[in-house]
Scaffold this active site. Sequence first.
Site, PDB file in Angstrom:
ATOM      1  N   LYS A 172       0.603  -1.129   0.351  1.00 17.13           N
ATOM      2  CA  LYS A 172      -0.059  -0.042  -0.075  1.00 17.13           C
ATOM      3  C   LYS A 172       1.085   1.319  -0.095  1.00 17.13           C
ATOM      4  O   LYS A 172       0.338   2.598  -0.602  1.00 17.13           O
ATOM      5  CB  LYS A 172      -1.494  -0.024   1.324  1.00 17.13           C
ATOM      6  CG  LYS A 172      -2.246  -1.034   1.290  1.00 17.13           C
ATOM      7  CD  LYS A 172      -2.849  -0.912   2.353  1.00 17.13           C
ATOM      8  CE  LYS A 172      -1.761  -1.095   3.750  1.00 17.13           C
ATOM      9  NZ  LYS A 172      -1.157  -2.535   4.219  1.00 17.13           N
ATOM     10  N   ARG A 230      -9.597   0.919   8.603  1.00 15.24           N
ATOM     11  CA  ARG A 230      -9.224  -0.641   8.688  1.00 15.24           C
ATOM     12  C   ARG A 230     -10.475  -0.996   9.345  1.00 15.24           C
ATOM     13  O   ARG A 230     -10.402  -1.981  10.376  1.00 15.24           O
ATOM     14  CB  ARG A 230      -8.743   0.412   9.917  1.00 15.24           C
ATOM     15  CG  ARG A 230      -6.767  -0.941   9.513  1.00 15.24           C
ATOM     16  CD  ARG A 230      -5.729  -0.076  10.172  1.00 15.24           C
ATOM     17  NE  ARG A 230      -4.654  -1.604   9.924  1.00 15.24           N
ATOM     18  CZ  ARG A 230      -3.739  -1.027   9.576  1.00 15.24           C
ATOM     19  NH1 ARG A 230      -3.578   0.339   8.559  1.00 15.24           N
ATOM     20  NH2 ARG A 230      -2.528  -1.635   9.120  1.00 15.24           N
ATOM     21  N   ARG A 277      11.496  -6.265   5.407  1.00 12.85           N
ATOM     22  CA  ARG A 277      11.254  -4.424   4.330  1.00 12.85           C
ATOM     23  C   ARG A 277      12.062  -3.596   5.452  1.00 12.85           C
ATOM     24  O   ARG A 277      12.601  -4.675   6.992  1.00 12.85           O
ATOM     25  CB  ARG A 277      10.080  -4.398   5.464  1.00 12.85           C
ATOM     26  CG  ARG A 277      10.299  -2.786   5.184  1.00 12.85           C
ATOM     27  CD  ARG A 277       8.795  -2.277   5.652  1.00 12.85           C
ATOM     28  NE  ARG A 277       7.460  -2.949   6.581  1.00 12.85           N
ATOM     29  CZ  ARG A 277       6.326  -2.671   6.486  1.00 12.85           C
ATOM     30  NH1 ARG A 277       5.636  -1.887   5.810  1.00 12.85           N
ATOM     31  NH2 ARG A 277       5.974  -3.294   7.279  1.00 12.85           N
ATOM     32  N   ARG A 333      11.417  -2.675  11.244  1.00 12.57           N
ATOM     33  CA  ARG A 333      10.841  -2.177  12.513  1.00 12.57           C
ATOM     34  C   ARG A 333       9.153  -3.515  13.530  1.00 12.57           C
ATOM     35  O   ARG A 333       9.794  -4.154  13.185  1.00 12.57           O
ATOM     36  CB  ARG A 333       8.988  -1.707  11.192  1.00 12.57           C
ATOM     37  CG  ARG A 333       8.313  -0.854  11.411  1.00 12.57           C
ATOM     38  CD  ARG A 333       7.361  -0.104   9.599  1.00 12.57           C
ATOM     39  NE  ARG A 333       6.450  -1.039  10.532  1.00 12.57           N
ATOM     40  CZ  ARG A 333       4.923  -0.988   9.103  1.00 12.57           C
ATOM     41  NH1 ARG A 333       5.078   0.215   8.371  1.00 12.57           N
ATOM     42  NH2 ARG A 333       4.059  -0.627   9.846  1.00 12.57           N
ATOM     43  N   ARG A 339      -1.035  -9.727  13.042  1.00 18.46           N
ATOM     44  CA  ARG A 339      -1.196  -8.288  12.279  1.00 18.46           C
ATOM     45  C   ARG A 339      -2.532  -8.467  10.469  1.00 18.46           C
ATOM     46  O   ARG A 339      -3.660  -8.332  10.788  1.00 18.46           O
ATOM     47  CB  ARG A 339      -0.336  -7.880  11.833  1.00 18.46           C
ATOM     48  CG  ARG A 339       0.004  -6.468  12.465  1.00 18.46           C
ATOM     49  CD  ARG A 339       1.129  -6.201  12.719  1.00 18.46           C
ATOM     50  NE  ARG A 339       1.627  -5.212  10.873  1.00 18.46           N
ATOM     51  CZ  ARG A 339       2.904  -4.481  10.212  1.00 18.46           C
ATOM     52  NH1 ARG A 339       3.549  -6.095  10.567  1.00 18.46           N
ATOM     53  NH2 ARG A 339       2.286  -4.282   9.474  1.00 18.46           N
TER      54      ARG A 339
HETATM   55  P1  AP5 Z   1       4.782  -1.559   1.945  1.00 18.27           P
HETATM   56  O1  AP5 Z   1       4.743  -0.516   0.515  1.00 18.27           O
HETATM   57  O2  AP5 Z   1       5.995  -0.705   3.305  1.00 18.27           O
HETATM   58  O3  AP5 Z   1       3.855  -1.895   1.936  1.00 18.27           O
HETATM   59  P2  AP5 Z   1       2.886  -1.402   3.223  1.00 18.27           P
HETATM   60  O4  AP5 Z   1       1.315  -2.831   2.605  1.00 18.27           O
HETATM   61  O5  AP5 Z   1       2.245  -0.387   3.015  1.00 18.27           O
HETATM   62  O6  AP5 Z   1       2.676  -2.796   4.397  1.00 18.27           O
HETATM   63  P3  AP5 Z   1       2.367  -1.997   6.268  1.00 18.27           P
HETATM   64  O7  AP5 Z   1       2.916  -3.362   6.812  1.00 18.27           O
HETATM   65  O8  AP5 Z   1       3.093  -1.035   5.882  1.00 18.27           O
HETATM   66  O9  AP5 Z   1       1.197  -1.594   6.381  1.00 18.27           O
HETATM   67  P4  AP5 Z   1      -0.262  -1.679   7.725  1.00 18.27           P
HETATM   68  O10 AP5 Z   1      -1.200  -1.222   7.532  1.00 18.27           O
HETATM   69  O11 AP5 Z   1       0.213  -2.523   8.541  1.00 18.27           O
HETATM   70  O12 AP5 Z   1       1.296  -1.070   8.314  1.00 18.27           O
HETATM   71  P5  AP5 Z   1      -0.062   0.528   8.864  1.00 18.27           P
HETATM   72  O13 AP5 Z   1       1.810   1.427   8.573  1.00 18.27           O
HETATM   73  O14 AP5 Z   1      -0.738   1.218   8.163  1.00 18.27           O
HETATM   74  O15 AP5 Z   1       5.917  -3.030   1.106  1.00 18.27           O
HETATM   75  C1  AP5 Z   1       6.155  -3.920   2.217  1.00 18.27           C
HETATM   76  C2  AP5 Z   1       8.078  -4.350   1.844  1.00 18.27           C
HETATM   77  O16 AP5 Z   1       7.855  -4.943   0.355  1.00 18.27           O
HETATM   78  C3  AP5 Z   1       8.506  -3.168   1.321  1.00 18.27           C
HETATM   79  O17 AP5 Z   1       9.748  -3.610   1.861  1.00 18.27           O
HETATM   80  C4  AP5 Z   1       8.221  -2.770  -0.087  1.00 18.27           C
HETATM   81  O18 AP5 Z   1       9.335  -2.132  -0.620  1.00 18.27           O
HETATM   82  C5  AP5 Z   1       7.942  -4.423  -0.271  1.00 18.27           C
HETATM   83  N1  AP5 Z   1       7.503  -4.006  -1.945  1.00 18.27           N
HETATM   84  C6  AP5 Z   1       5.788  -3.527  -1.973  1.00 18.27           C
HETATM   85  N2  AP5 Z   1       5.974  -4.070  -3.306  1.00 18.27           N
HETATM   86  C7  AP5 Z   1       6.012  -4.724  -3.459  1.00 18.27           C
HETATM   87  C8  AP5 Z   1       5.865  -5.211  -5.083  1.00 18.27           C
HETATM   88  N3  AP5 Z   1       4.801  -5.179  -5.596  1.00 18.27           N
HETATM   89  N4  AP5 Z   1       7.268  -6.384  -5.551  1.00 18.27           N
HETATM   90  C9  AP5 Z   1       7.691  -6.457  -4.701  1.00 18.27           C
HETATM   91  N5  AP5 Z   1       8.089  -6.245  -3.566  1.00 18.27           N
HETATM   92  C10 AP5 Z   1       7.512  -5.175  -2.737  1.00 18.27           C
HETATM   93  O19 AP5 Z   1      -0.038   0.561  10.709  1.00 18.27           O
HETATM   94  C11 AP5 Z   1       0.760   0.121  11.372  1.00 18.27           C
HETATM   95  C12 AP5 Z   1       0.179   0.289  12.197  1.00 18.27           C
HETATM   96  O20 AP5 Z   1      -0.205   1.258  12.756  1.00 18.27           O
HETATM   97  C13 AP5 Z   1      -1.344  -1.444  12.473  1.00 18.27           C
HETATM   98  O21 AP5 Z   1      -0.912  -2.345  12.864  1.00 18.27           O
HETATM   99  C14 AP5 Z   1      -2.022  -0.756  13.437  1.00 18.27           C
HETATM  100  O22 AP5 Z   1      -1.407  -0.921  15.068  1.00 18.27           O
HETATM  101  C15 AP5 Z   1      -2.087   0.790  13.446  1.00 18.27           C
HETATM  102  N6  AP5 Z   1      -3.026   1.557  12.145  1.00 18.27           N
HETATM  103  C16 AP5 Z   1      -2.576   2.326  11.045  1.00 18.27           C
HETATM  104  N7  AP5 Z   1      -3.762   2.654  11.113  1.00 18.27           N
HETATM  105  C17 AP5 Z   1      -4.492   1.806  11.844  1.00 18.27           C
HETATM  106  C18 AP5 Z   1      -5.990   2.844  11.949  1.00 18.27           C
HETATM  107  N8  AP5 Z   1      -6.257   3.205  10.467  1.00 18.27           N
HETATM  108  N9  AP5 Z   1      -6.576   1.800  12.571  1.00 18.27           N
HETATM  109  C19 AP5 Z   1      -6.351   1.736  13.340  1.00 18.27           C
HETATM  110  N10 AP5 Z   1      -4.535   1.460  13.975  1.00 18.27           N
HETATM  111  C20 AP5 Z   1      -3.905   1.714  12.987  1.00 18.27           C
END
Ligand code: AP5
Length: 215
Positions: free
Chosen positions: A13, A89, A128, A161, A172
């Site tokens: 994402k 979410r 990552r 992370r 997660r």
């Molecule tokens: P990356 O692009 O970083 O993936 P992502 O989907 O953004 O993953 P996240 O882990 O950041 O998502 P998340 O939703 O768990 O975390 P968030 O920060 O929102 O890609 C991952 C890896 O793959 C990278 O190394 C990248 O280079 C590689 N990659 C990407 N695309 C690729 C491709 N096509 N091919 C090859 N490699 C690729 O949330 C974290 C925490 O915050 C949550 O667990 C929760 O506790 C809290 N939180 C956040 N939002 C909320 C909410 N709305 N409500 C409640 N709690 C929340």
Amino acid sequence: MRIIIMGPPGVGKGTEAELLVKHYQIPHISTGNIFRELFTHEDSEIGKIAKSYIDRGELVPDDITNQIVCQRLSESDVQKGFLFDGYPRNIEQAKALDRFLEEKNWKLDAVINLTAKTDLIIRRLSGRRVCEHCGAVYHVENKKPKIDGICNQCGGKLIQREDDLEKTVKRRLRIYTEQTKPVVGYYEQSGSIIHVDGGRSINDTHHDIMKVLGE
Ligand code: AP5
């Protein structure tokens, strides 16, 4: 353009969001990044609370998350559009967002749902690395920095992370299935969701997203 990008943790994402906000010149609103910013750079009470949930792989409570989003939507730069990454979410957050949009008389242009197989997601999350200074995202195989362990953009140190450790990733993914997947159904009912295969390369996925957005 008002877009939501959703999908399981690690599906890409954030990576795809960066390309989209550059193309459309709109702000990238990642609730995960906002929380990390609060607990990394500021002595914030909300940041401390958020960290305690994030480190366990659990969702930050809705009242805190919705308040942060409501505040962000009152800033002037969102007038030209925005991209939400990681919000909403759960169903409560989706309903809260509907209310925020209705108050402003705004409509979403697209909800993009990225999908990928679980084993691929786990490989992406375990490889990552993020810059501890500016938050830029890399991967040990798929998106390597020019110098091992060092951020291309600011020279900061690359770290793993806390919530990318194996046992937290499993939690997660479970929480995603229980709480976030129903949001896909919520947007399916309104007919605004577009499913895109996130299991392909970064550029191929971007190309597919642009195609479904009519670009
Ligand atoms: P990356 O692009 O970083 O993936 P992502 O989907 O953004 O993953 P996240 O882990 O950041 O998502 P998340 O939703 O768990 O975390 P968030 O920060 O929102 O890609 C991952 C890896 O793959 C990278 O190394 C990248 O280079 C590689 N990659 C990407 N695309 C690729 C491709 N096509 N091919 C090859 N490699 C690729 O949330 C974290 C925490 O915050 C949550 O667990 C929760 O506790 C809290 N939180 C956040 N939002 C909320 C909410 N709305 N409500 C409640 N709690 C929340």
